[in-house]
Design a protein around this motif. Structure first.
Motif, PDB file in Angstrom:
ATOM      1  N   GLU A   5       0.835  -1.189   0.000  1.00  0.00           N
ATOM      2  CA  GLU A   5       0.000   0.000   0.000  1.00  0.00           C
ATOM      3  C   GLU A   5       0.866   1.234   0.000  1.00  0.00           C
ATOM      4  N   ALA A   6       0.321   2.306  -0.607  1.00  0.00           N
ATOM      5  CA  ALA A   6       1.118   3.511  -0.809  1.00  0.00           C
ATOM      6  C   ALA A   6       1.642   4.070   0.493  1.00  0.00           C
ATOM      7  N   ASP A   7       0.864   3.959   1.592  1.00  0.00           N
ATOM      8  CA  ASP A   7       1.312   4.565   2.836  1.00  0.00           C
ATOM      9  C   ASP A   7       2.445   3.774   3.474  1.00  0.00           C
ATOM     10  N   ASN A   8       2.722   2.568   2.960  1.00  0.00           N
ATOM     11  CA  ASN A   8       3.816   1.777   3.517  1.00  0.00           C
ATOM     12  C   ASN A   8       5.023   1.726   2.599  1.00  0.00           C
ATOM     13  N   GLU A   9       4.929   2.398   1.425  1.00  0.00           N
ATOM     14  CA  GLU A   9       6.006   2.295   0.452  1.00  0.00           C
ATOM     15  C   GLU A   9       7.317   2.805   1.003  1.00  0.00           C
ATOM     16  N   GLU A  10       7.275   3.958   1.688  1.00  0.00           N
ATOM     17  CA  GLU A  10       8.519   4.563   2.138  1.00  0.00           C
ATOM     18  C   GLU A  10       9.156   3.770   3.272  1.00  0.00           C
ATOM     19  N   GLN A  11       8.368   2.922   3.960  1.00  0.00           N
ATOM     20  CA  GLN A  11       8.922   2.172   5.059  1.00  0.00           C
ATOM     21  C   GLN A  11       9.444   0.811   4.627  1.00  0.00           C
ATOM     22  N   THR A  12       9.254   0.451   3.336  1.00  0.00           N
ATOM     23  CA  THR A  12       9.692  -0.845   2.854  1.00  0.00           C
ATOM     24  C   THR A  12      11.170  -0.796   2.522  1.00  0.00           C
ATOM     25  N   PRO A  13      12.004  -1.578   3.167  1.00  0.00           N
ATOM     26  CA  PRO A  13      13.425  -1.562   2.862  1.00  0.00           C
ATOM     27  C   PRO A  13      13.673  -2.001   1.433  1.00  0.00           C
ATOM     28  N   PRO A  14      14.698  -1.464   0.785  1.00  0.00           N
ATOM     29  CA  PRO A  14      14.996  -1.855  -0.584  1.00  0.00           C
ATOM     30  C   PRO A  14      15.225  -3.347  -0.726  1.00  0.00           C
ATOM     31  N   ARG A  15      15.848  -3.993   0.256  1.00  0.00           N
ATOM     32  CA  ARG A  15      16.129  -5.421   0.144  1.00  0.00           C
ATOM     33  C   ARG A  15      14.827  -6.217   0.050  1.00  0.00           C
ATOM     34  N   GLU A  16      13.821  -5.842   0.919  1.00  0.00           N
ATOM     35  CA  GLU A  16      12.560  -6.565   0.903  1.00  0.00           C
ATOM     36  C   GLU A  16      11.840  -6.356  -0.422  1.00  0.00           C
ATOM     37  N   GLU A  17      11.898  -5.135  -0.937  1.00  0.00           N
ATOM     38  CA  GLU A  17      11.208  -4.855  -2.204  1.00  0.00           C
ATOM     39  C   GLU A  17      11.857  -5.617  -3.343  1.00  0.00           C
ATOM     40  N   SER A  18      13.213  -5.644  -3.376  1.00  0.00           N
ATOM     41  CA  SER A  18      13.890  -6.327  -4.462  1.00  0.00           C
ATOM     42  C   SER A  18      13.650  -7.821  -4.418  1.00  0.00           C
ATOM     43  N   GLU A  19      13.426  -8.365  -3.194  1.00  0.00           N
ATOM     44  CA  GLU A  19      13.174  -9.799  -3.081  1.00  0.00           C
ATOM     45  C   GLU A  19      11.821 -10.179  -3.654  1.00  0.00           C
ATOM     46  N   LYS A  20      10.915  -9.200  -3.770  1.00  0.00           N
ATOM     47  CA  LYS A  20       9.598  -9.470  -4.333  1.00  0.00           C
ATOM     48  C   LYS A  20       9.653  -9.609  -5.853  1.00  0.00           C
ATOM     49  N   VAL A  21      10.755  -9.193  -6.462  1.00  0.00           N
ATOM     50  CA  VAL A  21      10.874  -9.276  -7.904  1.00  0.00           C
ATOM     51  C   VAL A  21      10.983 -10.739  -8.306  1.00  0.00           C
ATOM     52  N   ARG A  22      10.129 -11.146  -9.181  1.00  0.00           N
ATOM     53  CA  ARG A  22      10.121 -12.535  -9.615  1.00  0.00           C
ATOM     54  C   ARG A  22      11.420 -12.868 -10.337  1.00  0.00           C
ATOM     55  N   SER A  23      12.087 -13.904  -9.903  1.00  0.00           N
ATOM     56  CA  SER A  23      13.320 -14.326 -10.541  1.00  0.00           C
ATOM     57  C   SER A  23      13.440 -15.835 -10.476  1.00  0.00           C
ATOM     58  N   ARG A  24      14.245 -16.381 -11.377  1.00  0.00           N
ATOM     59  CA  ARG A  24      14.478 -17.824 -11.427  1.00  0.00           C
ATOM     60  C   ARG A  24      15.980 -18.063 -11.441  1.00  0.00           C
ATOM     61  N   PRO A  25      16.613 -18.014 -10.293  1.00  0.00           N
ATOM     62  CA  PRO A  25      18.074 -18.130 -10.256  1.00  0.00           C
ATOM     63  C   PRO A  25      18.604 -19.445 -10.789  1.00  0.00           C
ATOM     64  N   LEU A  26      17.859 -20.542 -10.596  1.00  0.00           N
ATOM     65  CA  LEU A  26      18.329 -21.827 -11.120  1.00  0.00           C
ATOM     66  C   LEU A  26      18.340 -21.830 -12.644  1.00  0.00           C
ATOM     67  N   VAL A  27      17.264 -21.290 -13.227  1.00  0.00           N
ATOM     68  CA  VAL A  27      17.210 -21.194 -14.691  1.00  0.00           C
ATOM     69  C   VAL A  27      18.312 -20.272 -15.202  1.00  0.00           C
ATOM     70  N   ALA A  28      18.510 -19.146 -14.504  1.00  0.00           N
ATOM     71  CA  ALA A  28      19.547 -18.196 -14.919  1.00  0.00           C
ATOM     72  C   ALA A  28      20.931 -18.834 -14.841  1.00  0.00           C
ATOM     73  N   SER A  29      21.193 -19.581 -13.776  1.00  0.00           N
ATOM     74  CA  SER A  29      22.490 -20.253 -13.639  1.00  0.00           C
ATOM     75  C   SER A  29      22.700 -21.254 -14.765  1.00  0.00           C
ATOM     76  N   PHE A  30      21.638 -21.980 -15.109  1.00  0.00           N
ATOM     77  CA  PHE A  30      21.744 -22.944 -16.211  1.00  0.00           C
ATOM     78  C   PHE A  30      22.027 -22.227 -17.529  1.00  0.00           C
ATOM     79  N   ILE A  31      21.344 -21.084 -17.757  1.00  0.00           N
ATOM     80  CA  ILE A  31      21.565 -20.329 -18.999  1.00  0.00           C
ATOM     81  C   ILE A  31      23.007 -19.848 -19.075  1.00  0.00           C
ATOM     82  N   LEU A  32      23.533 -19.365 -17.959  1.00  0.00           N
ATOM     83  CA  LEU A  32      24.914 -18.889 -17.969  1.00  0.00           C
ATOM     84  C   LEU A  32      25.881 -20.033 -18.272  1.00  0.00           C
ATOM     85  N   PHE A  33      25.674 -21.171 -17.647  1.00  0.00           N
ATOM     86  CA  PHE A  33      26.569 -22.316 -17.846  1.00  0.00           C
ATOM     87  C   PHE A  33      26.428 -22.898 -19.250  1.00  0.00           C
ATOM     88  N   ALA A  34      25.184 -23.246 -19.622  1.00  0.00           N
ATOM     89  CA  ALA A  34      24.961 -23.845 -20.933  1.00  0.00           C
ATOM     90  C   ALA A  34      25.217 -22.842 -22.060  1.00  0.00           C
TER      91      ALA A  34
END
Length: 353
Positions: A5-34
């Motif tokens: 919610e907008a009233d909580n945006e400024e209190q959200t730490p950057p680390r917590e917000e960045s963790e919400k970003v959808r990512s697939r590290p296993l797929v990314a690691s495979f792409i880098l290797f293969a």
């Protein structure tokens, strides 16, 4: 992407917000290797195939046990290795540039070729050939950097004057208009000053004839530009959530955009100075990469660099196979892939008009 919610945006730490970003590290690691393995095999195939086919064993000995008395080894060392390495570097440069542009502007149509950057670089190279004949390769690279900045500035200036503000489609239309204008002026300069043959290579696009000097100049650009892109990747991830969100998380968005723009101009200028106007890699590869690894640019940028390098090496190889012994411009090969993808994206974004 769901945001608190907008009233909580400024209190959200950057680390917590960045963790919400959808990512697939296993797929990314495979792409880098293969992807790295596939890239090495593609480079080996690119070195092997040509007017004089050379088997892979000879390629191995020509690279690691060079004998200057053998013609095949000379072909490998002086002609094909620089070409294959240049294709990999240029592909990586354009893909990373496109990823950064799309992340910073949140514009799915952003790429160096569509936003007028490559046309600006080619335009300034035409100026250099016409008015400053005998310019060194280093000089041409600086002219290319300046042209990249001019092209980008014109596109954003025209787009910002449009009614309703900047939208993805409006920026794409402004980029197409600026690219057409700069290409027309470049053609007129080339005809009037009789340097059309000199600059035709930059408009066709390709890495044929690349020398080791080009590689030596591209390596420092790769180190600085790609490393800076990796360092900015987390900030670009946050910025891709929206400028208001990024500011609410305490990010210095202006600084991130300036540094990101410098990286784009640096990488694109170097790529155009070596390979000319090769389009659509910076458009297609970032979208494919995001589809595979998610929205975290800490994975998108390294994976895009590998996939972009692989695409251009394979495109250069395909350009030699279409009509041997003649070569098809690499730009035509990438356009066959990129134009339908661009039309699909433009159709999807038509609501922004």
């Amino acid at each position: 992407m769901a945001i608190n919610e907008a009233d909580n945006e400024e209190q959200t730490p950057p680390r917590e917000e960045s963790e919400k970003v959808r990512s697939r590290p296993l797929v990314a690691s495979f792409i880098l290797f293969a992807g790295m393995i596939a890239l090495l095999f593609s480079i080996a195939a690119s070195i092997s195939f040509g007017a004089a086919d050379i088997d892979l064993q000879t390629v191995w000995t020509g690279v690691f046990q060079f004998n200057p008395d053998l013609t095949s080894h000379q072909i490998i060392q002086e002609l094909r290795m620089p070409r294959a390495i240049a294709a990999a570097l240029v592909g990586a440069f354009l893909a990373v540039s496109g990823a950064i542009m799309q992340g910073m502007t949140r514009n799915p149509l952003a790429s160096p070729s569509i936003m007028g950057i490559t046309a600006g670089s080619a335009f300034m190279i035409a100026i250099a050939f016409a008015f400053f004949p005998g310019t060194s390769y280093v000089g041409l690279m600086f002219w290319s950097f300046a042209g990249a900045g001019i092209g980008a500035s014109l596109v954003f200036a025209i787009g910002s004057f449009s009614k309703g503000g900047l939208t993805p489609v409006k920026l794409a239309l402004a980029g197409a208009a600026v690219s057409a204008l700069l290409q027309s002026i470049s053609t007129a300069i080339a005809i009037h000053f009789r340097v059309a043959q000199d600059i035709s290579f930059w408009y066709a696009g390709g890495v044929a004839g690349t020398k080791w000097l080009s590689i030596q100049l591209m390596i420092p650009v790769a180190i600085v530009g790609l490393c800076l892109a990796f360092l900015l990747s987390r900030s670009i991830t946050v910025l891709s959530l929206g400028e208001d969100v990024a500011k609410g998380l305490g990010q210095r968005t202006a600084l991130v955009k300036v540094l990101g723009t410098i990286v784009v101009l640096l990488l694109t200028g170097a790529a155009v100075s070596v390979a000319g106007s090769i389009g659509f890699i910076g458009l297609v590869i970032p979208h494919i990469t995001r589809f595979l690894v998610g929205m975290d640019y800490r994975w998108i940028i390294p994976c895009a660099s590998i996939l972009g390098a692989l695409l251009l090496v394979l495109a250069d190889l395909g350009a030699r196979m279409v009509n041997p012994p003649f070569e098809t411009p690499v730009g035509a090969i990438t356009a066959i892939i990129g134009v339908p993808f661009f039309l699909y994206l433009a159709r999807r974004e038509r609501g922004g008009l």
